[in-house]
Each structure stands twice: as structure tokens, then as C-alpha cells.
Design a protein around this motif. Structure first.
Motif, PDB file in Angstrom:
ATOM      1  N   GLY A   9       0.685  -1.296   0.107  1.00 45.72           N
ATOM      2  CA  GLY A   9       0.030   0.065  -0.171  1.00 45.72           C
ATOM      3  C   GLY A   9       0.773   1.303  -0.023  1.00 45.72           C
ATOM      4  O   GLY A   9       0.489   2.255  -0.344  1.00 45.72           O
ATOM      5  N   ARG A  13       0.149   4.176  -2.831  1.00 40.51           N
ATOM      6  CA  ARG A  13       0.074   5.575  -2.597  1.00 40.51           C
ATOM      7  C   ARG A  13       1.172   6.418  -3.026  1.00 40.51           C
ATOM      8  O   ARG A  13       0.768   7.585  -3.385  1.00 40.51           O
ATOM      9  CB  ARG A  13      -0.105   5.571  -0.845  1.00 40.51           C
ATOM     10  CG  ARG A  13      -0.436   6.991  -0.440  1.00 40.51           C
ATOM     11  CD  ARG A  13      -0.463   7.292   1.192  1.00 40.51           C
ATOM     12  NE  ARG A  13      -1.092   8.609   1.885  1.00 40.51           N
ATOM     13  CZ  ARG A  13      -0.333   9.587   1.923  1.00 40.51           C
ATOM     14  NH1 ARG A  13       1.148   9.603   1.769  1.00 40.51           N
ATOM     15  NH2 ARG A  13      -0.737  10.843   2.324  1.00 40.51           N
ATOM     16  N   LYS A  39      -8.173   1.226   1.537  1.00 46.19           N
ATOM     17  CA  LYS A  39      -7.265   0.351   2.314  1.00 46.19           C
ATOM     18  C   LYS A  39      -5.705   0.489   2.263  1.00 46.19           C
ATOM     19  O   LYS A  39      -5.130   0.338   3.132  1.00 46.19           O
ATOM     20  CB  LYS A  39      -7.739  -1.045   1.927  1.00 46.19           C
ATOM     21  CG  LYS A  39      -7.203  -2.242   2.748  1.00 46.19           C
ATOM     22  CD  LYS A  39      -7.810  -3.744   2.192  1.00 46.19           C
ATOM     23  CE  LYS A  39      -6.746  -4.599   2.751  1.00 46.19           C
ATOM     24  NZ  LYS A  39      -7.030  -6.062   2.337  1.00 46.19           N
ATOM     25  N   TRP A  40      -5.418   0.650   0.844  1.00 45.90           N
ATOM     26  CA  TRP A  40      -4.025   0.879   0.656  1.00 45.90           C
ATOM     27  C   TRP A  40      -3.378   1.964   1.454  1.00 45.90           C
ATOM     28  O   TRP A  40      -2.491   2.231   2.206  1.00 45.90           O
ATOM     29  CB  TRP A  40      -3.528   1.118  -0.720  1.00 45.90           C
ATOM     30  CG  TRP A  40      -3.811  -0.214  -1.505  1.00 45.90           C
ATOM     31  CD1 TRP A  40      -4.016  -1.432  -1.128  1.00 45.90           C
ATOM     32  CD2 TRP A  40      -4.066  -0.186  -2.800  1.00 45.90           C
ATOM     33  NE1 TRP A  40      -4.145  -2.450  -2.164  1.00 45.90           N
ATOM     34  CE2 TRP A  40      -4.507  -1.745  -3.394  1.00 45.90           C
ATOM     35  CE3 TRP A  40      -3.807   0.877  -3.881  1.00 45.90           C
ATOM     36  CZ2 TRP A  40      -4.561  -2.067  -4.595  1.00 45.90           C
ATOM     37  CZ3 TRP A  40      -3.933   0.280  -5.194  1.00 45.90           C
ATOM     38  CH2 TRP A  40      -4.366  -0.970  -5.795  1.00 45.90           C
ATOM     39  N   GLU A  41      -4.378   3.151   1.557  1.00 46.54           N
ATOM     40  CA  GLU A  41      -3.825   4.415   2.094  1.00 46.54           C
ATOM     41  C   GLU A  41      -4.038   4.373   3.486  1.00 46.54           C
ATOM     42  O   GLU A  41      -3.283   4.903   4.277  1.00 46.54           O
ATOM     43  CB  GLU A  41      -4.909   5.411   1.750  1.00 46.54           C
ATOM     44  CG  GLU A  41      -5.068   5.972  -0.017  1.00 46.54           C
ATOM     45  CD  GLU A  41      -4.147   6.793  -0.121  1.00 46.54           C
ATOM     46  OE1 GLU A  41      -3.771   7.808   0.688  1.00 46.54           O
ATOM     47  OE2 GLU A  41      -3.600   6.606  -1.384  1.00 46.54           O
ATOM     48  N   THR A  47      -0.261  -3.804   4.185  1.00 46.73           N
ATOM     49  CA  THR A  47      -1.159  -4.586   3.293  1.00 46.73           C
ATOM     50  C   THR A  47      -0.542  -4.740   1.774  1.00 46.73           C
ATOM     51  O   THR A  47       0.217  -3.885   1.290  1.00 46.73           O
ATOM     52  CB  THR A  47      -2.385  -3.684   3.091  1.00 46.73           C
ATOM     53  OG1 THR A  47      -3.397  -4.465   2.090  1.00 46.73           O
ATOM     54  CG2 THR A  47      -2.198  -2.538   2.372  1.00 46.73           C
TER      55      THR A  47
END
Length: 376
Positions: A9, A13, A39-41, A47
Motif C-alpha cells: 500500500g 499511495r 485500504k492501501w492508504e 497490506t
């Protein structure tokens, strides 16, 4: 152009920010749900996108222009530092390791550090090494599934170069010393099973032992390394030369001269003019120690004429040796004092603390009782 070996992630980002897109626009570009990008952020390096999504991110980065790549690399260098990333509940917290594109930058910085050290530009060399040693730790790199252990290898090489820096500055022993850095680097190279590097660190640790006054211990260690097949022929010749150096410092000048002459012939066969010059400098000091000033002046003259380096360290060493020899004869005593003063000025300018100590020691010894009877 930047490439990513393993997306998390964190890299995702950084790519979004480099593209200057919102979370929604980035998700639409990739053809993914906004919740996935969110979710990555949130989780960053803890992740990992699915394999098919990794391929989508590869494509998005590959199609980006040069300005996006530059922003992407810059962002990663700023946010992918040593701080540990908070993982999801129940997961192990792991440190962020170097990305694939960083390996080349790290290796380039080490090459630049080698050049800076050869010129005694300690401030610049230290900044290059600290850039990486402050970001990553050996324990964290060891936990990563790195390609060919590149990160750990580069960390060990950086630590060894830090040892060279500390040694040249005269910080030989202690927790922030050359000895400490060399020992750490040796441990990592042992773990990586690279015998040549381990042997080179054994040689460096022996130099530290000699500098700290353990002359007999150093001489025995050099003797062993001089026939160690893990080392290159040049490094074995250096070890042989340094056997003579340690012996000469310990007062065993005659045997030291014989050992040094053998090393000098080896450097000639290897076509190593700089090492050959250094060997003559060492021979000159051994001849001076044995009381033969004529031969001492002969050898120091060869060393001064044949040296090819522009290293301030070697110029200071040559001047120190020359001044020491001149100071040994009442007829050239004033000339010797002037040469030593010049060496001291240069040593102070470049922060060569160990050389300054050597110069002060030479001056102090010249004020005491005369040493061996000198032959002209």
C-alpha cells in the motif's frame, strides 16, 4: 525509470500522489474499487495487493512519464524510511525495506563514498553512508525476502566503509569506532557467506589493532593473512607489507626490511605503482629505524617520485615520513621540522587525527635522547 519489485500500500499511495490524483480518480484509472485504494492508504506497507492488482500497478507506473517517475522516487525516499509501519491487529510489525529502484541508488552512493574517502572528504562520505544506514537496520533487512540479499549486502558494505571513515579520522576503538563498524560488517558478511569480504574485514581489524598499539598481535595476524587464499594477491601482498610495518614499529627493523622488500617485489609484479610507492615509504622508515639514513633518504625519494595518488592522506604520510628522516640528522633538522609542520597543517585541514598524533609523536621523540647510531 523506477521499478517496483513488490508492491504494498505504501508504493501504491506514492504512485497516486506522483500522478496527482484523488483516491477516487486513482481507483477509476486502475479499474478498482475506491474501498481497495482507501485500504492501501490506511494500512500502507502492512497490506499487499493481489498478484493481478500488482500487475495493474506495474502497468500504471510503466506508462507514466518521466516527471511522474521522478516524483514517485522522491516520495518513496521520503516516506519509506526506517520508522516501523503499524500493522493490522494480530499481525507482526515489520520495517519497510528498500525498494528495487533503491538498490541502484544505494550502490551508486557507495561508489561516491569510496571516492570521497580517497580524497578525505569525510563530511560528504559520512552523509552518503548515513543516508542509508539511518534508514535501514541489518535486523530488519534480514527479515525481508530480498532478491539475492541485496539490501543486507549493501548494508554490510556501507558499514565497512563507515569503518574506513572512522579509521582515517583516528577513531579506532569504542562504540562509535572503526573497530565496532568493521566487526559489525564482518558479522553480516559471515552470515551472507562471502569469504573474501570476511577476510578483507579481518585485514581491516588487524590494521585497527596495529593502530591501537597491539603490534605483536597485529604482526602475527598479518602473517596469517599474507597466505590466506580468501584474499586477492594484492591484499596478501599488503598484509605482507604490514607485517613489516608492525615489526618496524616494534623495533625489529632488520627483519621488517626483508619482509617489506618481498612485498615491494610483489607490487612490482602486480603493476601496482601506488602500493609500490607506499612500500618504499615504509622501507624508508624501517631504514631510518635501523640507523641507515642514506638508504632511508633513497627510499623516501623513490616513494615521493613514484606516487600517483592525489590523496591528502598519502601526501601527509609521505611528508611525515620524510620529515621524520630529516629530523634524525642534526644537519637537516630544521628542514625536517618545516616538513613536519607542513604535514601537520594538512592533517588538521582534512581532519586526519591519527596522522596529527603521529606527527606530534615524531616531534616529541626528536626532543628526547638520540635513538640508534645513524649511518650516513
Amino acid at each position: 525509470m523506477a521499478t517496483v519489485h513488490h508492491w504494498t500500500g505504501l508504493e501504491a499511495r506514492a504512485l497516486r500522489l506522483a500522478l496527482r490524483m484523488s483516491v477516487r480518480a486513482f481507483a477509476e484509472r486502475l479499474g478498482l474499487a475506491v474501498a481497495t485504494v482507501s485500504k492501501w492508504e490506511k494500512l500502507l506497507a502492512s497490506t499487499v495487493p493481489r498478484p493481478d492488482t500488482q500487475a495493474i500497478l506495474d502497468t500504471a507506473l510503466g506508462r507514466a512519464d518521466a516527471s511522474v517517475h521522478l516524483r514517485f522516487e522522491t516520495l518513496l525516499s521520503e516516506i519509506g524510511g526506517p520508522a516501523q509501519v503499524q500493522a493490522a491487529a494480530g499481525r507482526r510489525v515489520t520495517a519497510s525495506g528498500p525498494r528495487a529502484w533503491e538498490y541502484e541508488s544505494w550502490a551508486d552512493d557507495l561508489d561516491r563514498a569510496v571516492v570521497a574517502l580517497s580524497r578525505q572528504n569525510f563530511t560528504f562520505a559520512d552523509s552518503l553512508l548515513d543516508r542509508w544506514l539511518s534508514r535501514f537496520k541489518a535486523a530488519g533487512l534480514d527479515d525481508l525476502d530480498d532478491l539475492d540479499d541485496k539490501g543486507l549486502y549493501l548494508y554490510a558494505r556501507s558499514t565497512a566503509l563507515l569503518g574506513d571513515l572512522k579509521r582515517d579520522q583516528g577513531t579506532v576503538l569504542g562504540p562509535l569506532s572503526a573497530h565496532h563498524s568493521y566487526a559489525d560488517a564482518r558479522s553480516i558478511f559471515t552470515q551472507l557467506d562471502i569469504p573474501r569480504r570476511v577476510a578483507q574485514l579481518d585485514l581491516s581489524l588487524t590494521v585497527v589493532a596495529e593502530m591501537s598499539g597491539k603490534l605483536e598481535t597485529a604482526a602475527h595476524a598479518y602473517e596469517t593473512l599474507a597466505v590466506d587464499d580468501r584474499l586477492s594477491r594484492r591484499d596478501r601482498a599488503r598484509a605482507r607489507l604490514w607485517v613489516g610495518t608492525a615489526l618496524s614499529k616494534d623495533g625489529n627493523h632488520d627483519y621488517a626490511i626483508r619482509v617489506m622488500q618481498a612485498a615491494t617485489r610483489e607490487f612490482e609484479d602486480l603493476t601496482e605503482p601506488e602500493d609500490w610507492s607506499v612500500a618504499h615509504q615504509k622501507l624508508a622508515l624501517a631504514r631510518r629505524g635501523s640507523g641507515d639514513l642514506t638508504q632511508a633518504l633513497h627510499f623516501i625519494d623513490i616513494a615521493r617520485r613514484s606516487g600517483t595518488t592525489d590523496s591528502p592522506m598519502q601526501r601527509v604520510r609521505l611528508d611525515t615520513a620524510h620529515g621524520h628522516i630529516l629530523l634524525s640528522d642534526p644537519a637537516t633538522r630544521d628542514d625536517g621540522a618545516r616538513v613536519l609542520d607542513r604535514a601537520a597543517t594538512a592533517a588538521a585541514q582534512y581532519g586526519l587525527v591519527h596522522q596529527l598524533r603521529s606527527i606530534e609523536s615524531v616531534k616529541a621523540s626528536s626532543e628526547g635522547p638520540m635513538g640508534p647510531r645513524l649511518r650516513r
